[in-house]
Design a protein around this motif. Structure first.
Motif, PDB file in Angstrom:
ATOM      1  N   TYR A  41       0.837  -1.190   0.000  1.00 29.74           N
ATOM      2  CA  TYR A  41       0.000   0.000   0.000  1.00 29.74           C
ATOM      3  C   TYR A  41       0.879   1.249   0.000  1.00 29.74           C
ATOM      4  CZ  TYR A  41      -2.765  -3.616   2.420  1.00 29.74           C
ATOM      5  OH  TYR A  41      -3.378  -4.797   2.796  1.00 29.74           O
ATOM      6  N   TYR A  54       0.462   5.376   1.044  1.00 31.48           N
ATOM      7  CA  TYR A  54      -0.345   6.415   1.661  1.00 31.48           C
ATOM      8  C   TYR A  54       0.444   7.716   1.620  1.00 31.48           C
ATOM      9  CZ  TYR A  54      -3.103   2.625   3.827  1.00 31.48           C
ATOM     10  OH  TYR A  54      -3.879   1.512   4.053  1.00 31.48           O
ATOM     11  N   GLN A  83       0.902  11.338   3.870  1.00 35.27           N
ATOM     12  CA  GLN A  83       0.623  12.016   5.134  1.00 35.27           C
ATOM     13  C   GLN A  83       0.958  13.487   4.965  1.00 35.27           C
ATOM     14  OE1 GLN A  83       2.825  10.478   8.494  1.00 35.27           O
ATOM     15  NE2 GLN A  83       1.394  11.343   9.972  1.00 35.27           N
ATOM     16  N   GLY A 116      -1.695  18.184   8.845  1.00 36.32           N
ATOM     17  CA  GLY A 116      -3.063  18.524   9.189  1.00 36.32           C
ATOM     18  C   GLY A 116      -4.131  17.744   8.468  1.00 36.32           C
ATOM     19  N   GLN A 117      -3.731  16.777   7.633  1.00 30.91           N
ATOM     20  CA  GLN A 117      -4.728  16.034   6.855  1.00 30.91           C
ATOM     21  C   GLN A 117      -4.683  14.542   7.084  1.00 30.91           C
ATOM     22  OE1 GLN A 117      -5.098  17.036   2.747  1.00 30.91           O
ATOM     23  NE2 GLN A 117      -4.707  19.210   3.075  1.00 30.91           N
ATOM     24  N   GLY A 118      -3.912  14.099   8.045  1.00 28.28           N
ATOM     25  CA  GLY A 118      -3.890  12.672   8.312  1.00 28.28           C
ATOM     26  C   GLY A 118      -3.281  11.896   7.168  1.00 28.28           C
ATOM     27  N   LEU A 119      -3.596  10.623   7.129  1.00 28.10           N
ATOM     28  CA  LEU A 119      -3.054   9.740   6.106  1.00 28.10           C
ATOM     29  C   LEU A 119      -4.105   9.486   5.045  1.00 28.10           C
ATOM     30  CD1 LEU A 119      -1.691   8.642   8.999  1.00 28.10           C
ATOM     31  CD2 LEU A 119      -0.557   7.194   7.350  1.00 28.10           C
ATOM     32  N   PHE A 125      -5.041   7.356   1.583  1.00 29.84           N
ATOM     33  CA  PHE A 125      -4.739   6.185   0.770  1.00 29.84           C
ATOM     34  C   PHE A 125      -4.470   6.595  -0.674  1.00 29.84           C
ATOM     35  CE2 PHE A 125      -5.032   2.032  -1.049  1.00 29.84           C
ATOM     36  CZ  PHE A 125      -5.827   2.140  -2.177  1.00 29.84           C
ATOM     37  N   PHE A 157       4.090  -0.547   8.447  1.00 28.75           N
ATOM     38  CA  PHE A 157       4.470   0.674   7.753  1.00 28.75           C
ATOM     39  C   PHE A 157       5.979   0.871   7.742  1.00 28.75           C
ATOM     40  CE2 PHE A 157       0.608   3.048   6.761  1.00 28.75           C
ATOM     41  CZ  PHE A 157      -0.336   2.286   7.424  1.00 28.75           C
ATOM     42  N   GLY A 158       6.445   1.449   6.659  1.00 26.32           N
ATOM     43  CA  GLY A 158       7.825   1.898   6.568  1.00 26.32           C
ATOM     44  C   GLY A 158       7.985   3.259   7.210  1.00 26.32           C
ATOM     45  N   PRO A 159       9.223   3.762   7.280  1.00 24.22           N
ATOM     46  CA  PRO A 159       9.500   5.046   7.938  1.00 24.22           C
ATOM     47  C   PRO A 159       9.082   6.256   7.115  1.00 24.22           C
ATOM     48  CG  PRO A 159      11.506   4.149   7.041  1.00 24.22           C
ATOM     49  CD  PRO A 159      10.464   3.101   6.845  1.00 24.22           C
ATOM     50  N   GLN A 215       9.565   7.801  14.331  1.00 23.14           N
ATOM     51  CA  GLN A 215       9.375   6.383  14.023  1.00 23.14           C
ATOM     52  C   GLN A 215       8.185   6.210  13.085  1.00 23.14           C
ATOM     53  OE1 GLN A 215       9.398   3.597  17.285  1.00 23.14           O
ATOM     54  NE2 GLN A 215      10.717   4.911  18.531  1.00 23.14           N
ATOM     55  N   GLY A 216       8.074   5.018  12.517  1.00 24.17           N
ATOM     56  CA  GLY A 216       6.959   4.719  11.632  1.00 24.17           C
ATOM     57  C   GLY A 216       5.705   4.362  12.410  1.00 24.17           C
ATOM     58  N   LEU A 217       4.608   4.282  11.702  1.00 26.87           N
ATOM     59  CA  LEU A 217       3.327   3.891  12.294  1.00 26.87           C
ATOM     60  C   LEU A 217       3.366   2.448  12.769  1.00 26.87           C
ATOM     61  CD1 LEU A 217       0.813   5.383   9.759  1.00 26.87           C
ATOM     62  CD2 LEU A 217       0.729   5.765  12.198  1.00 26.87           C
ATOM     63  N   PHE A 238      -3.476   7.574  15.658  1.00 27.05           N
ATOM     64  CA  PHE A 238      -4.370   7.621  14.511  1.00 27.05           C
ATOM     65  C   PHE A 238      -5.417   6.522  14.626  1.00 27.05           C
ATOM     66  CE2 PHE A 238      -2.226  10.637  11.768  1.00 27.05           C
ATOM     67  CZ  PHE A 238      -0.910  10.586  12.202  1.00 27.05           C
ATOM     68  N   LYS A 266      -7.864  -1.215   1.954  1.00 26.01           N
ATOM     69  CA  LYS A 266      -7.305   0.087   2.291  1.00 26.01           C
ATOM     70  C   LYS A 266      -7.861   0.577   3.614  1.00 26.01           C
ATOM     71  CE  LYS A 266     -10.709   3.019  -0.044  1.00 26.01           C
ATOM     72  NZ  LYS A 266     -10.916   3.989  -1.142  1.00 26.01           N
ATOM     73  N   LEU A 267      -6.998   1.280   4.330  1.00 23.97           N
ATOM     74  CA  LEU A 267      -7.370   1.890   5.593  1.00 23.97           C
ATOM     75  C   LEU A 267      -7.764   3.341   5.362  1.00 23.97           C
ATOM     76  CD1 LEU A 267      -4.482   0.543   7.851  1.00 23.97           C
ATOM     77  CD2 LEU A 267      -6.886  -0.102   8.003  1.00 23.97           C
ATOM     78  N   PHE A 299      -7.973   6.720   7.478  1.00 24.33           N
ATOM     79  CA  PHE A 299      -7.446   7.247   8.728  1.00 24.33           C
ATOM     80  C   PHE A 299      -8.118   8.546   9.125  1.00 24.33           C
ATOM     81  CE2 PHE A 299      -3.707   4.709   9.776  1.00 24.33           C
ATOM     82  CZ  PHE A 299      -3.435   4.057   8.586  1.00 24.33           C
ATOM     83  N   GLY A 300      -8.123   8.797  10.441  1.00 21.97           N
ATOM     84  CA  GLY A 300      -8.438  10.122  10.941  1.00 21.97           C
ATOM     85  C   GLY A 300      -7.214  11.012  10.826  1.00 21.97           C
ATOM     86  N   THR A 301      -7.370  12.256  11.228  1.00 22.43           N
ATOM     87  CA  THR A 301      -6.283  13.233  11.087  1.00 22.43           C
ATOM     88  C   THR A 301      -5.256  13.148  12.208  1.00 22.43           C
ATOM     89  OG1 THR A 301      -7.735  14.855  12.120  1.00 22.43           O
ATOM     90  CG2 THR A 301      -7.583  14.892   9.721  1.00 22.43           C
ATOM     91  N   GLY A 302      -5.518  12.286  13.192  1.00 22.57           N
ATOM     92  CA  GLY A 302      -4.528  12.078  14.236  1.00 22.57           C
ATOM     93  C   GLY A 302      -4.733  12.975  15.452  1.00 22.57           C
TER      94      GLY A 302
END
Lengths: 115, 114
Positions: free
Chosen positions: A33, A35, A37, A40-43, A45, A106-108, B42-44, B90, B101-102, B104-107
């Motif tokens: 996948y 995504y 980021q 202010g808009q989150g993640l 897809f 997830f990757g970095p 760090q990553g998620l 998140f 697919k996920l 997500f919210g804005t965190g």
């Protein structure tokens, strides 16, 4: 074992240039996948690959964005004619198939800055 | 289509105090629910998930979340936070039965202070 890796970690490019972002998923994970980021808009897809099936491209924001996955493993996200609004962290994730596909690793990320 | 709302962009809290991070979702189909955490630099990482069964799910580090179908919520709680819990959290949903697919919210940025 090795996790999801992405390269480069940071990329600064001029508006109008093309960029390629790379993702190496966890070995044995058939799903991959992308995504985005944004502040202010989150993640958000972008695209999803599962095995040999046609990818789900429903999240790609414009035709400047494309992605491929070679040999069912490594994936490249390409952004053509970059714009400033493309600046974001691009995250790649992978997962197993079937019932275990709910957990995405997830990757970095690659931080893209378009100047 | 699904959407996720995290109303609190930042939550400051003192160490050892309780905390609740709110998550509400909207979906025309049944969903799986997740909380992911992103520690600084760090990553998620997956924190916890609700797939089926008991509506209360727990993580190994003391967080819990409860699925409330009538309120379409999946709030994250911890009775006593630690400095090391400082991170961005998140909430995410995924439709059951198709599509991986996920959404997500804005965190929510949780900042734990001494």
């Amino acid at each position: 074992g090795a996790g999801v890796s992405q390269s480069p970690s940071n990329k600064v490019t001029e508006k109008g240039k093309d960029v390629e972002l790379r993702c190496d998923p966890i070995s044995g994970h058939t799903a991959l996948y992308w995504y985005r980021q944004s502040l202010g808009q989150g993640l958000e897809f972008l695209i999803y690959f599962q095995g040999n099936s046609a990818p789900d491209k429903s999240g790609l924001p414009s035709d400047r964005f494309s992605a491929e996955r070679t040999g069912g493993s490594v994936s490249t996200l390409t952004i053509q004619r970059t714009q400033q609004e493309d600046s974001a962290v691009y995250l790649c994730a992978s997962s197993l198939a079937g019932l275990s596909s709910y957990e995405q690793y997830f990757g970095p990320g690659t931080r893209l800055t378009v100047t | 289509a699904q959407s996720v709302t995290q109303l609190d962009s930042q939550v400051p809290v003192f160490e050892e105090a309780p905390v609740e991070l709110r998550c509400n979702y909207s979906s025309s189909v049944s969903v799986y629910l997740f909380w992911y955490v992103q520690y600084p630099n760090q990553g998620l990482q997956l924190l916890l998930k609700y797939l089926s069964g008991s509506t209360l799910v727990e993580s190994i580090n003391g967080f819990e979340a409860e699925f409330n179908k009538s309120q379409t919520s999946f709030h994250l709680r911890k009775p006593s936070v630690h400095i090391s819990d400082t991170a961005e959290y998140f909430c995410a949903v995924r439709a059951r039965g198709g599509g991986n697919k996920l959404t997500f919210g804005t965190g929510t940025q949780l900042k734990v202070e001494l």
